[in-house]
Design an enzyme around this catalytic site. Sequence first.
Site, PDB file in Angstrom:
ATOM      1  CD1 TRP A 101     122.173 -20.038 -30.901  1.00 58.22           C
ATOM      2  CD2 TRP A 101     123.856 -20.909 -32.199  1.00 58.22           C
ATOM      3  NE1 TRP A 101     121.919 -19.459 -31.828  1.00 58.22           N
ATOM      4  CE2 TRP A 101     122.949 -19.302 -32.634  1.00 58.22           C
ATOM      5  CE3 TRP A 101     124.495 -20.483 -33.816  1.00 58.22           C
ATOM      6  CZ2 TRP A 101     122.935 -18.127 -34.256  1.00 58.22           C
ATOM      7  CZ3 TRP A 101     125.017 -19.810 -34.603  1.00 58.22           C
ATOM      8  CH2 TRP A 101     124.244 -19.188 -34.892  1.00 58.22           C
ATOM      9  CG  ASP A 169     128.174 -20.177 -27.515  1.00 56.17           C
ATOM     10  OD1 ASP A 169     128.000 -19.206 -27.078  1.00 56.17           O
ATOM     11  OD2 ASP A 169     127.540 -20.712 -28.309  1.00 56.17           O
ATOM     12  CE  LYS A 193     123.306 -12.889 -30.553  1.00 56.80           C
ATOM     13  NZ  LYS A 193     123.568 -14.685 -30.687  1.00 56.80           N
TER      14      LYS A 193
HETATM   15  C1  PLP Z   1     124.038 -15.119 -31.638  1.00 60.40           C
HETATM   16  C2  PLP Z   1     124.675 -16.914 -30.977  1.00 60.40           C
HETATM   17  C3  PLP Z   1     126.232 -17.528 -31.618  1.00 60.40           C
HETATM   18  C4  PLP Z   1     127.051 -16.883 -32.584  1.00 60.40           C
HETATM   19  O1  PLP Z   1     127.286 -16.076 -32.443  1.00 60.40           O
HETATM   20  P1  PLP Z   1     128.243 -15.533 -33.842  1.00 60.40           P
HETATM   21  O2  PLP Z   1     128.951 -14.480 -33.239  1.00 60.40           O
HETATM   22  O3  PLP Z   1     127.009 -14.984 -35.444  1.00 60.40           O
HETATM   23  O4  PLP Z   1     128.795 -16.280 -34.834  1.00 60.40           O
HETATM   24  C5  PLP Z   1     126.654 -18.668 -30.971  1.00 60.40           C
HETATM   25  N1  PLP Z   1     126.453 -19.113 -29.904  1.00 60.40           N
HETATM   26  C6  PLP Z   1     125.054 -18.527 -29.249  1.00 60.40           C
HETATM   27  C7  PLP Z   1     124.663 -19.574 -28.103  1.00 60.40           C
HETATM   28  C8  PLP Z   1     124.728 -17.615 -30.101  1.00 60.40           C
HETATM   29  O5  PLP Z   1     123.434 -17.091 -29.532  1.00 60.40           O
END
Ligand code: PLP
Length: 370
Positions: A101, A169, A193
């Site tokens: 990511w 993030d 999540k």
């Molecule tokens: C799942 C995830 C993403 C992607 O998220 P989307 O909402 O599908 O764009 C980005 N960064 C991390 C750390 C993730 O776990």
Amino acid sequence: MKRVYNFSAGPSMLPQAVLERAAAEMLDCNGTGQSVMEMSHRSKAFEPIIANTEALLRELMGIPANYKVLFLQGGASLQFAMIPLNLKKKGKAAYVDTGVWSGKALKEAKKWLTVDVVASSKDKNYSYIPKLDKVEGDYDYVHVTSNNTIFGTKMNRFPETGKIPLVCDASSNILSEPMDVSKFGIIYAGAQKNLAPAGVTVVIIREDLIRGPNHPDGDLPADVATMLRYDTHAAEGSMFNTPPCYSIYVMGLVLEHVKKMGGVEAMAKLNREKAAILYDFLDKSAFFKATTAKEDRSLMNVPFVTTIADAEKAEAMNKKFVSEAAKAGLVNLAGHRLVGGMRASIYNAMPIDGVKALVEFMKNFEKTNQ
Ligand SMILES: *Cc1c(COP(=O)(O)O)cnc(C)c1O
């Protein structure tokens, strides 16, 4: 009715109490005679719903008053673009490369600015967090990923960045442990999540980073799309266009549930307990092992492999494990292809009994297959 323990990396489990409440309010939410799915986002019925979600998130995370909370769409992935588009000043940013990511985030940022990778754990397939105490330089921002969903590592200490905004993030560990929001310029997270169903992305942004016509650094370039500007959404309370109303509503229910459970501190305690049950077993087992450095292990995503040396035999055993586990009501345990083996995602909503059931299953599997 039979519910499974769902170990998916995302979308993932929601607390059963939340699903039951959403079901009970499906046809008539708060005496309105409507489902939240049917409500106008500009109605008197929806106003308190979005206000409640924001207020609870502020309370649970201790978000200071000089931060805006935005409910956006496009996932965490769209933030990979919005961040450079909105924060670019001199044209250079620092990224910490701790997995897939963060790699996607920095690749996207390169479309608009120069990216310096100031630390990386690529050399050991991202199985640890690189040491980084401090970042200095003429950077517009520093970007980190607090939890690496695929590789199963977590940043326990964030680098000191002085006046440079720190952007994080937190998609896969927001609300799993306390976070000092005031240390960050932006925290963002796709909701699917730990917060809500898919469709909404939370952006917590310090107000001085929201560029617009009256900003001391001047307005953003004219060619930045209206929908990609933070000031568009901040000025309209996330209602510039139709927000993902239902996901925002369920997020409110999740936050109420977390508050009832004792807040983020209580979640953290429970998450540490859950993770310890699984890691302790993995560390003692002769058949399974964790893939990550002990000091950097994620509380949310736990990748593990078997100790079988032969790659083909190991692969066959992984398949057998995943399929037999599914039959036992433990689903979505296949590992990511970049790590191999298995991965158990044990977000806030995974009950401790689910983790215990997994470890019991693993003990029996080990006995019958070694
Ligand atoms: C799942 C995830 C993403 C992607 O998220 P989307 O909402 O599908 O764009 C980005 N960064 C991390 C750390 C993730 O776990």
